[in-house]
Design a protein around this motif. Structure first.
Motif, PDB file in Angstrom:
ATOM      1  N   ASP A   1      12.573   2.369  -2.990  1.00  0.00           N
ATOM      2  CA  ASP A   1      11.296   2.032  -3.535  1.00  0.00           C
ATOM      3  C   ASP A   1      10.246   0.987  -2.839  1.00  0.00           C
ATOM      4  OD1 ASP A   1      11.886   4.200  -4.978  1.00  0.00           O
ATOM      5  OD2 ASP A   1      12.119   3.075  -6.940  1.00  0.00           O
TER       6      ASP A   1
ATOM      7  N   TYR B   1      -1.399  -2.108  -3.630  1.00  0.00           N
ATOM      8  CA  TYR B   1      -0.705  -2.445  -4.920  1.00  0.00           C
ATOM      9  C   TYR B   1      -0.532  -3.949  -4.799  1.00  0.00           C
ATOM     10  CZ  TYR B   1       0.980   2.081  -6.003  1.00  0.00           C
ATOM     11  OH  TYR B   1       1.308   3.400  -6.557  1.00  0.00           O
TER      12      TYR B   1
ATOM     13  N   ALA C   1       9.109   1.956   0.397  1.00  0.00           N
ATOM     14  CA  ALA C   1       7.865   2.841   0.622  1.00  0.00           C
ATOM     15  C   ALA C   1       6.485   1.923   0.275  1.00  0.00           C
ATOM     16  CB  ALA C   1       8.228   4.086  -0.410  1.00  0.00           C
ATOM     17  N   ILE C   2       6.479   1.019  -0.732  1.00  0.00           N
ATOM     18  CA  ILE C   2       5.293   0.536  -0.889  1.00  0.00           C
ATOM     19  C   ILE C   2       4.886  -0.652  -0.177  1.00  0.00           C
ATOM     20  CG2 ILE C   2       4.014  -0.302  -2.919  1.00  0.00           C
ATOM     21  CD1 ILE C   2       5.758   1.233  -4.753  1.00  0.00           C
TER      22      ILE C   2
ATOM     23  N   GLU D   1       0.845  -1.162   0.247  1.00  0.00           N
ATOM     24  CA  GLU D   1      -0.053  -0.061   0.171  1.00  0.00           C
ATOM     25  C   GLU D   1       0.608   1.150  -0.005  1.00  0.00           C
ATOM     26  OE1 GLU D   1      -3.263   2.102   2.933  1.00  0.00           O
ATOM     27  OE2 GLU D   1      -2.988   0.015   2.995  1.00  0.00           O
ATOM     28  N   TYR D   2       0.399   2.199  -0.568  1.00  0.00           N
ATOM     29  CA  TYR D   2       1.164   3.639  -0.821  1.00  0.00           C
ATOM     30  C   TYR D   2       0.203   4.668  -1.074  1.00  0.00           C
ATOM     31  CZ  TYR D   2       4.756   6.953  -1.843  1.00  0.00           C
ATOM     32  OH  TYR D   2       5.374   8.185  -1.894  1.00  0.00           O
ATOM     33  N   GLU D   3       0.111   5.519  -0.115  1.00  0.00           N
ATOM     34  CA  GLU D   3      -0.559   6.922  -0.115  1.00  0.00           C
ATOM     35  C   GLU D   3      -2.210   6.523  -0.194  1.00  0.00           C
ATOM     36  OE1 GLU D   3       0.881   9.520  -2.895  1.00  0.00           O
ATOM     37  OE2 GLU D   3       2.451  10.087  -1.751  1.00  0.00           O
TER      38      GLU D   3
END
Length: 523
Positions: free
Chosen positions: A59, A47, A62-63, A41-43
């Motif tokens: 990267d 995903y 982050a996700i 998940e990101y923002e």
């Protein structure tokens, strides 16, 4: 400029292109990892089952990693395998164990908590990885709270064949990945692992854009004698289709990717202090310091990491247990590291160079040390022809990748991994370049332009050492035209055919030195 469009007197400039189109080389080392992640998940956007390109481990964090709380709070465990100590009547013949108070205790995991993708990504970047695709099949499942039987293969019921095949099929829409990797495939049953491998190879052969890198069930803790059964199972289960698009490495590798700071007492007995206490504060030899630490943990005065450091300092038994747990958690499939090694080889030497006779960063041990004689049956199999690349230990050199073959070991065309990957690189680069000529007139001018474009590209590859031959004519040929590659009927049907012949470099896998004794001669 069309003269019919000129209506006002004056001077007009008509620019012409001085250079023809060029073939832009495609990327050769872009792995796609399919498997389970700490999160996806990101923002606020999910995903899960969404192929995502990343360019660095930052990267990925982050996700796909859990958020790290601000200091002084302890970092979150991104991967938390659970281990148990199981008392045995006799000294265990298989698996890791400790001797405590005159009794043997096997150190075995809860199979539901074992996953490989997170650490495989870390291995990939430790070995020079760059761009990659991640297909998260979801977060980790629920622990079972029970250990496996010592010596059994780890089968994680939370790792589902349906999840991995769904993630695999999503890659049909992605042309950029050149390697498919499912690190957790070895956590499936033999039958499910077989189905997944065959689907991967079938998709590889249909798309023609990527290879699959396989690990072998049993490579984590091979039996010194019966390991050949694991090899036979793999060869029987991988199927017969698309073998030149697959490669396999054996055995697993013992790494240092996980450090002592990555685990603590919560990785033992599911964090149950009552089961841990008999080992650090036994009734036969009470330890007041350890007892005080456990009380502070129970009351919340110490964080898991603080408690772990305190127990490591005061209890030799605890320190020994955690060392064994860390060693077991660091035994990982080699596929993620191989993706990094291939990336480094491609960037430094070229896709035509074999990713072999080189070390693996973070690899420090092997569960089995294969000899040259043992590797014979891996490298060449008279019945199936399915070659398996060995990872071996050599005195004075350490751990080396000692093989660079595809699974199609009997094929003179596709025996070598570097050949297969070079052809994918050449085919995809030329295919993409030729798209600019779709709908162009199918005439001699277009044919000449296509031949010149591909010929220039192959000439560059030959100069870099990617094609063999004393001259360019020996290294490649490009043909396109009526009477050579096309018939009049082809032209009427709107078909333009281009034939490309290349002499691909093959690795010097067997170097034969001939020694002949000569009679002494007078000076």
């Amino acid at each position: 400029m069309n003269s019919k469009n000129i209506q006002t007197p004056g001077v007009y400039i008509n620019e012409k292109e001085a250079f023809g189109n060029a073939v832009v080389p495609v990327e050769t080392a872009v792995p796609a990892f399919i498997g389970y992640t700490p999160q996806a998940e990101y923002e606020g956007e999910s995903y899960v089952f969404k192929p995502q390109k990343i360019t660095s481990f930052t990267d990925f964090q982050a996700i796909y990693c859990l958020p790290t709380p601000p200091a002084p709070a302890a970092p979150v465990q991104q991967y938390s395998p659970q281990y148990y100590l199981v008392k045995q009547k006799l000294q265990p013949e298989k698996g890791d164990y400790i001797l405590f108070n005159g009794a043997f205790y096997s150190i075995v995991p809860d199979p539901n908590t074992i996953y490989y993708l997170y650490n495989s990504i870390r291995l990939f970047y430790a070995n020079g990885g760059g761009d990659a695709y991640i297909v998260s099949t979801g977060a980790y499942g629920t622990p079972s709270g029970k250990p496996i039987t010592p010596g059994d293969q780890i089968v994680n019921p939370n790792v589902q064949l349906a999840d991995l095949t769904k993630g695999l099929r999503l890659l049909k829409n992605e042309e950029e990945p050149t390697m498919y990797i499912c690190p957790e495939a070895t956590l499936l049953s033999l039958d499910n692992n077989s189905t997944l491998m065959q689907e991967m190879l079938l998709q590889n052969s249909e798309m023609g854009t990527a290879i699959s890198i396989f690990d072998i069930i049993g490579g984590r803790a091979p039996d010194p004698i019966m390991y050949t059964e694991d090899i036979a199972n793999f060869r029987n289960n991988v199927g017969t289709q698309g073998l030149n698009y697959g490669t396999a490495y054996y055995p697993f590798i013992g790494t240092t990717i996980m450090q002592s700071t990555d685990i603590n007492y919560t990785n033992l007995f599911g964090g149950d202090l009552k089961q841990l206490e008999p080992f650090v504060n036994p009734a036969s030899a009470p330890d007041k310091t350890a007892a005080s630490i456990l009380e502070k943990v129970a009351s919340g005065e110490l964080t898991p990491n603080q408690a772990n450091n305190a127990l490591m300092n005061c209890s030799k038994v605890y320190s020994s247990i955690m060392k064994h747990v860390l060693n077991d958690a660091n035994m990982l499939p080699a596929s993620g590291a191989m993706a990094g090694v291939i990336t480094t080889t491609d960037n430094g030497e070229g896709v035509w160079s074999a990713p072999a006779n080189t070390g693996i960063v973070e690899a420090v041990s092997l569960p089995i040390k294969l000899t040259s004689k043992q590797q014979d049956s891996l490298n060449v199999d008279a019945i199936s022809g399915k070659s398996i690349n060995a990872i071996r230990f050599f005195n004075g050199m350490g751990i080396l990748i000692w093989g660079a073959r595809t699974l199609d070991g009997n094929s003179l065309d596709w025996r070598y991994l570097s050949v297969r990957r070079t052809m994918i690189f050449l085919e995809q680069s030329c295919q993409l370049a030729c798209r600019s000529y779709v709908f162009q007139p199918n005439n001699a001018n277009t044919w000449s332009a296509v031949k010149a474009m591909i010929g220039s590209f192959l000439n560059d590859i030959w100069k870099q050492g990617g094609l063999q031959g004393a001259t360019a004519a020996d290294a490649y040929q490009v043909e396109c035209g009526l009477g050579s590659t096309m018939t009049a009927e082809d032209i009427l049907n709107g078909i333009m055919k281009v034939t490309v012949k290349v002499a691909v470099v093959r690795p010097a896998e067997f170097i034969v030195l001939t020694f002949v004794q000569e009679m002494a001669k007078s000076s």
